[in-house]
Structure formats: C-alpha cells, structure tokens
Design a protein around this motif. Structure first.
Motif, PDB file in Angstrom:
ATOM      1  N   LYS A 150       0.840  -1.196   0.000  1.00  0.00           N
ATOM      2  CA  LYS A 150       0.000   0.000   0.000  1.00  0.00           C
ATOM      3  C   LYS A 150       0.880   1.253   0.000  1.00  0.00           C
ATOM      4  O   LYS A 150       2.034   1.230   0.403  1.00  0.00           O
ATOM      5  CB  LYS A 150      -0.886   0.018   1.234  1.00  0.00           C
ATOM      6  CG  LYS A 150      -1.892  -1.127   1.325  1.00  0.00           C
ATOM      7  CD  LYS A 150      -2.735  -0.979   2.586  1.00  0.00           C
ATOM      8  CE  LYS A 150      -3.759  -2.084   2.715  1.00  0.00           C
ATOM      9  NZ  LYS A 150      -4.589  -1.937   3.928  1.00  0.00           N
ATOM     10  N   SER A 175     -11.643 -11.827  -6.915  1.00  0.00           N
ATOM     11  CA  SER A 175     -12.615 -11.083  -6.116  1.00  0.00           C
ATOM     12  C   SER A 175     -11.971 -10.517  -4.858  1.00  0.00           C
ATOM     13  O   SER A 175     -12.238  -9.368  -4.465  1.00  0.00           O
ATOM     14  CB  SER A 175     -13.796 -11.978  -5.744  1.00  0.00           C
ATOM     15  OG  SER A 175     -13.345 -13.133  -5.057  1.00  0.00           O
ATOM     16  N   ASP A 176     -11.097 -11.306  -4.218  1.00  0.00           N
ATOM     17  CA  ASP A 176     -10.415 -10.834  -3.014  1.00  0.00           C
ATOM     18  C   ASP A 176      -9.399  -9.751  -3.352  1.00  0.00           C
ATOM     19  O   ASP A 176      -9.248  -8.767  -2.615  1.00  0.00           O
ATOM     20  CB  ASP A 176      -9.710 -12.004  -2.316  1.00  0.00           C
ATOM     21  CG  ASP A 176     -10.676 -12.991  -1.688  1.00  0.00           C
ATOM     22  OD1 ASP A 176     -11.897 -12.718  -1.710  1.00  0.00           O
ATOM     23  OD2 ASP A 176     -10.213 -14.029  -1.184  1.00  0.00           O
ATOM     24  N   MET A 197      -9.532  -7.650  -5.876  1.00  0.00           N
ATOM     25  CA  MET A 197     -10.251  -6.428  -6.213  1.00  0.00           C
ATOM     26  C   MET A 197     -10.804  -5.748  -4.968  1.00  0.00           C
ATOM     27  O   MET A 197     -10.885  -4.510  -4.912  1.00  0.00           O
ATOM     28  CB  MET A 197     -11.356  -6.714  -7.220  1.00  0.00           C
ATOM     29  CG  MET A 197     -10.859  -7.122  -8.606  1.00  0.00           C
ATOM     30  SD  MET A 197      -9.568  -6.027  -9.292  1.00  0.00           S
ATOM     31  CE  MET A 197     -10.406  -4.426  -9.273  1.00  0.00           C
ATOM     32  N   GLN A 198     -11.154  -6.517  -3.956  1.00  0.00           N
ATOM     33  CA  GLN A 198     -11.604  -5.915  -2.708  1.00  0.00           C
ATOM     34  C   GLN A 198     -10.476  -5.119  -2.062  1.00  0.00           C
ATOM     35  O   GLN A 198     -10.678  -4.001  -1.583  1.00  0.00           O
ATOM     36  CB  GLN A 198     -12.095  -6.999  -1.735  1.00  0.00           C
ATOM     37  CG  GLN A 198     -12.630  -6.445  -0.414  1.00  0.00           C
ATOM     38  CD  GLN A 198     -13.813  -5.529  -0.607  1.00  0.00           C
ATOM     39  OE1 GLN A 198     -14.852  -5.934  -1.135  1.00  0.00           O
ATOM     40  NE2 GLN A 198     -13.672  -4.267  -0.208  1.00  0.00           N
ATOM     41  N   LYS A 199      -9.273  -5.692  -2.082  1.00  0.00           N
ATOM     42  CA  LYS A 199      -8.117  -4.987  -1.532  1.00  0.00           C
ATOM     43  C   LYS A 199      -7.828  -3.715  -2.330  1.00  0.00           C
ATOM     44  O   LYS A 199      -7.477  -2.671  -1.765  1.00  0.00           O
ATOM     45  CB  LYS A 199      -6.886  -5.899  -1.549  1.00  0.00           C
ATOM     46  CG  LYS A 199      -6.975  -7.111  -0.613  1.00  0.00           C
ATOM     47  CD  LYS A 199      -5.744  -8.007  -0.749  1.00  0.00           C
ATOM     48  CE  LYS A 199      -5.861  -9.264   0.110  1.00  0.00           C
ATOM     49  NZ  LYS A 199      -5.847  -8.964   1.547  1.00  0.00           N
ATOM     50  N   ASP A 252     -10.064  -1.998  -4.207  1.00  0.00           N
ATOM     51  CA  ASP A 252     -11.164  -1.056  -3.988  1.00  0.00           C
ATOM     52  C   ASP A 252     -11.009  -0.301  -2.672  1.00  0.00           C
ATOM     53  O   ASP A 252     -11.403   0.874  -2.569  1.00  0.00           O
ATOM     54  CB  ASP A 252     -12.502  -1.792  -4.002  1.00  0.00           C
ATOM     55  CG  ASP A 252     -12.897  -2.285  -5.391  1.00  0.00           C
ATOM     56  OD1 ASP A 252     -12.375  -1.740  -6.383  1.00  0.00           O
ATOM     57  OD2 ASP A 252     -13.716  -3.224  -5.476  1.00  0.00           O
ATOM     58  N   ASN A 253     -10.434  -0.957  -1.682  1.00  0.00           N
ATOM     59  CA  ASN A 253     -10.251  -0.313  -0.377  1.00  0.00           C
ATOM     60  C   ASN A 253      -9.308   0.879  -0.441  1.00  0.00           C
ATOM     61  O   ASN A 253      -9.321   1.733   0.457  1.00  0.00           O
ATOM     62  CB  ASN A 253      -9.715  -1.324   0.644  1.00  0.00           C
ATOM     63  CG  ASN A 253     -10.740  -2.356   1.039  1.00  0.00           C
ATOM     64  OD1 ASN A 253     -11.944  -2.184   0.846  1.00  0.00           O
ATOM     65  ND2 ASN A 253     -10.287  -3.468   1.605  1.00  0.00           N
ATOM     66  N   GLU A 254      -8.491   0.930  -1.488  1.00  0.00           N
ATOM     67  CA  GLU A 254      -7.510   2.016  -1.631  1.00  0.00           C
ATOM     68  C   GLU A 254      -7.956   3.087  -2.617  1.00  0.00           C
ATOM     69  O   GLU A 254      -7.227   4.033  -2.887  1.00  0.00           O
ATOM     70  CB  GLU A 254      -6.160   1.451  -2.090  1.00  0.00           C
ATOM     71  CG  GLU A 254      -5.611   0.329  -1.226  1.00  0.00           C
ATOM     72  CD  GLU A 254      -5.450   0.741   0.222  1.00  0.00           C
ATOM     73  OE1 GLU A 254      -4.825   1.790   0.465  1.00  0.00           O
ATOM     74  OE2 GLU A 254      -5.964   0.010   1.108  1.00  0.00           O
ATOM     75  N   CYS A 292      -9.969  -3.493 -13.142  1.00  0.00           N
ATOM     76  CA  CYS A 292      -9.519  -2.151 -12.772  1.00  0.00           C
ATOM     77  C   CYS A 292      -9.990  -1.125 -13.801  1.00  0.00           C
ATOM     78  O   CYS A 292     -10.364   0.001 -13.457  1.00  0.00           O
ATOM     79  CB  CYS A 292      -8.004  -2.113 -12.648  1.00  0.00           C
ATOM     80  SG  CYS A 292      -7.347  -2.976 -11.206  1.00  0.00           S
ATOM     81  N   ARG A 324     -13.392   0.153 -13.350  1.00  0.00           N
ATOM     82  CA  ARG A 324     -13.495   1.088 -12.232  1.00  0.00           C
ATOM     83  C   ARG A 324     -12.736   2.387 -12.496  1.00  0.00           C
ATOM     84  O   ARG A 324     -12.631   3.240 -11.615  1.00  0.00           O
ATOM     85  CB  ARG A 324     -12.945   0.423 -10.965  1.00  0.00           C
ATOM     86  CG  ARG A 324     -13.771  -0.760 -10.454  1.00  0.00           C
ATOM     87  CD  ARG A 324     -12.935  -1.617  -9.536  1.00  0.00           C
ATOM     88  NE  ARG A 324     -13.666  -2.591  -8.756  1.00  0.00           N
ATOM     89  CZ  ARG A 324     -14.085  -3.771  -9.213  1.00  0.00           C
ATOM     90  NH1 ARG A 324     -13.853  -4.101 -10.476  1.00  0.00           N
ATOM     91  NH2 ARG A 324     -14.742  -4.609  -8.431  1.00  0.00           N
TER      92      ARG A 324
END
Length: 302
Positions: free
Chosen positions: A11, A109-110, A112-114, A116-118, A150, A153
């Motif tokens: 991150k 899916s996991d 993309m969740q990580k 999306d959180n950023e 990505c 989005r």
C-alpha cells in the motif's frame, strides 16, 4: 477463474507509477538476474523465509509442525524440506514472525476488494494499481482479468515488466494498460544472457512493438558497475530508445544495492558469488548527462 501466485501487496507505493498506488507483486520470474534485489520473487512456487534474528526460541513452531519438519540448532530453527509441505503452520504460530510464507493464490474477487479499499487514495493523488513481480506477464490470464476489472473502475493501471513474454501476450496486456515500466538491463545480447539467463532479442522486439501502441512507457535501468555502466552500453541504450515510435524519452536509473544478500540467507539459499558494485556519483552524473545530451530525460530513482 484464473489464479496468480502473489507474494506481496504494498500500500501507499509512490515509486511504481504516478500518485499513490497499490502495488501487487507476482511470484515467479523467467529471468534470473544475478543482481536481483527481490530473490524471493524468482521462484514460481510458494517458499518459506526464516529470519533467525527474530527467533526467540519459543519453539511453538516445532511443537505445532504437523510433519515434524523443524528442529532447533545452534544456528536457529532448521527445516527439513524433505518432509516440509509448506503448510505455513510455523508462520501462523510464531510469536515474532520469524517465519514468513511467500506466495499465495488470491482469488480475483479478493484482490479487487483490496484494490477497492484504496480507491480514495487513487482519486486524491491521481494514483492507481501497479502490477509488478517477479514477472506479471507469467500470470497473463490472471493479470488480464485484474486489469480489465480495474479498467471498469477507471483505476489507472501500470505493468512493471521485463517484457520477456510472447508478443501476443504483451500486446493484449497493452490494450488494458495505461503505462508500462520496462527494465532495460544491458544491450549486448550475450552479456544479457550471461547475467540474466536469457537473450534480450525477444525483449527488444516486444518493446519495438509496444512502442507503436498508445501506452506510455518509462524505462528503468538497474545500474551495475562493470555490467552496464560503460559509455558504449549507455549510448546503445539511448540509440535504441530514440529509435522507438512515439515519445519514449524518460529513463529512471536505479543504482545497484546489495539488499538481496540478507534475503538469500533468510531463504536458506546460497548468496551469489559474483560481487556487484554500485556506480559512484561521478559515474551517475556522466550517465545522466549522456542520456540528456541525446534528448532523453534520465533521473536517478523513480
């Protein structure tokens, strides 16, 4: 659904493309650069890293190992890889994280969740997602799935690559990528093979094809004294870049450092017998000036 072996997700990265980024590191590389500062990225298999300096002798790893693969020695915990199945129990129970598992298959899916959180940091800084390694093109199906997700989005996408892959793969990835960060190791093909294990013919051919697309390209040159710092190699590199289609005039110079030595020890692997050196300030200044003299913006770092 495709899978890709990932060994780290970083991150707040600021050196892997514009803005604040999330960098996804794939495990496995089809080059074996002798100076690689991420030796844990080379193998396409799950690995275990042990840091003896963190070990406090709690022995919970030995007590909980399902295969009795561990024992305490004068040098710390020793793993018998003839019976170890890399289940990761030792890493889970170690109170000081002396053990670390490298590589896991993360569903899209996991992932993309990580990502999306950023997203808030991407929006505020003009950042996005960078796919690095290892070599992300070794995981082309998974990489493309992630790049397309990505894209839906509107996240800015960067692929950090050696460009050592089939031309079809490189060009398909280019359709879903805004920026490539591409390593240029050394222009002489025989020397390239000597130090990386492969010829650079495919790499250079792919770069020529990629330069004809709409993707931006920033070249990165790991500078290793005595390997690729000669005036001849720098001029050949500059001539190659200037021969490409489009505006491909940015080079990041990355001076060699020996951070990999401790990583080799933690992996239980022998260190490289070849001693590499970092170019000094005068050499760096000369190299920057050589690139700038032919219209290429070269900076140290990036």
């Amino acid at each position: 659904m495709s899978t890709g072996l990932i060994f780290d997700i970083k991150k707040y990265a600021i050196n892997d493309g514009p803005g604040i980024r999330l960098t996804v590191f794939f495990k496995g590389c089809n080059l074996q650069c002798q100076w690689c500062h991420n030796p844990e990225s080379m193998s396409p298999k799950v690995q275990k890293m042990y840091n003896a300096k963190k070990c406090i002798g709690a022995l919970s790893c030995i007590e909980n190992c399902p295969n009795d693969a561990l024992k305490m020695t004068s040098e710390g915990i020793e793993t018998d890889y003839n019976v170890c199945n890399l289940c990761g129990t030792c890493a889970e129970v170690c109170p000081t994280k002396a053990f670390e598992m490298l590589g896991s298959n993360i569903p899209i899916s996991d992932l993309m969740q990580k990502i999306d959180n950023e997203a808030i940091f991407f929006d505020q800084s003009g950042g996005g997602v960078t796919f690095s390694g290892g070599e992300p093109l070794m995981h082309a199906d998974y990489l493309l799935e992630a790049l397309k997700a990505c894209g839906k989005r509107n996240y800015h996408r960067v692929v950090d690559t050696t460009a050592f892959a089939s031309a079809a793969t490189v060009l398909e990835v280019a359709e879903h990528t805004e920026l490539f960060l591409i390593d240029l190791k050394v222009m002489d093909s025989k020397k390239h093979k000597q130090f990386t294990g492969v010829s650079n013919a495919k790499i250079l051919s792919n770069i020529v094809a990629l330069a004809k697309t709409n993707c931006d390209i920033i070249f990165r040159i790991p500078l290793i004294k005595g390997v690729n710092t000669s005036e001849e190699n720098i001029r050949e590199t500059a001539n190659f870049i200037n021969s490409l289609a489009g505006n491909r005039k940015v080079v990041n110079l990355l001076p060699y450092h020996n951070i990999a030595e401790n990583k080799h020890i933690k992996l239980g692997a022998p260190t490289n017998n070849h001693v590499f050196e970092t170019p000094d300030l005068n050499e760096l200044t000369t190299i920057v000036a050589l690139f700038n003299s032919v219209g290429i913006t070269a900076t140290v770092g990036g």
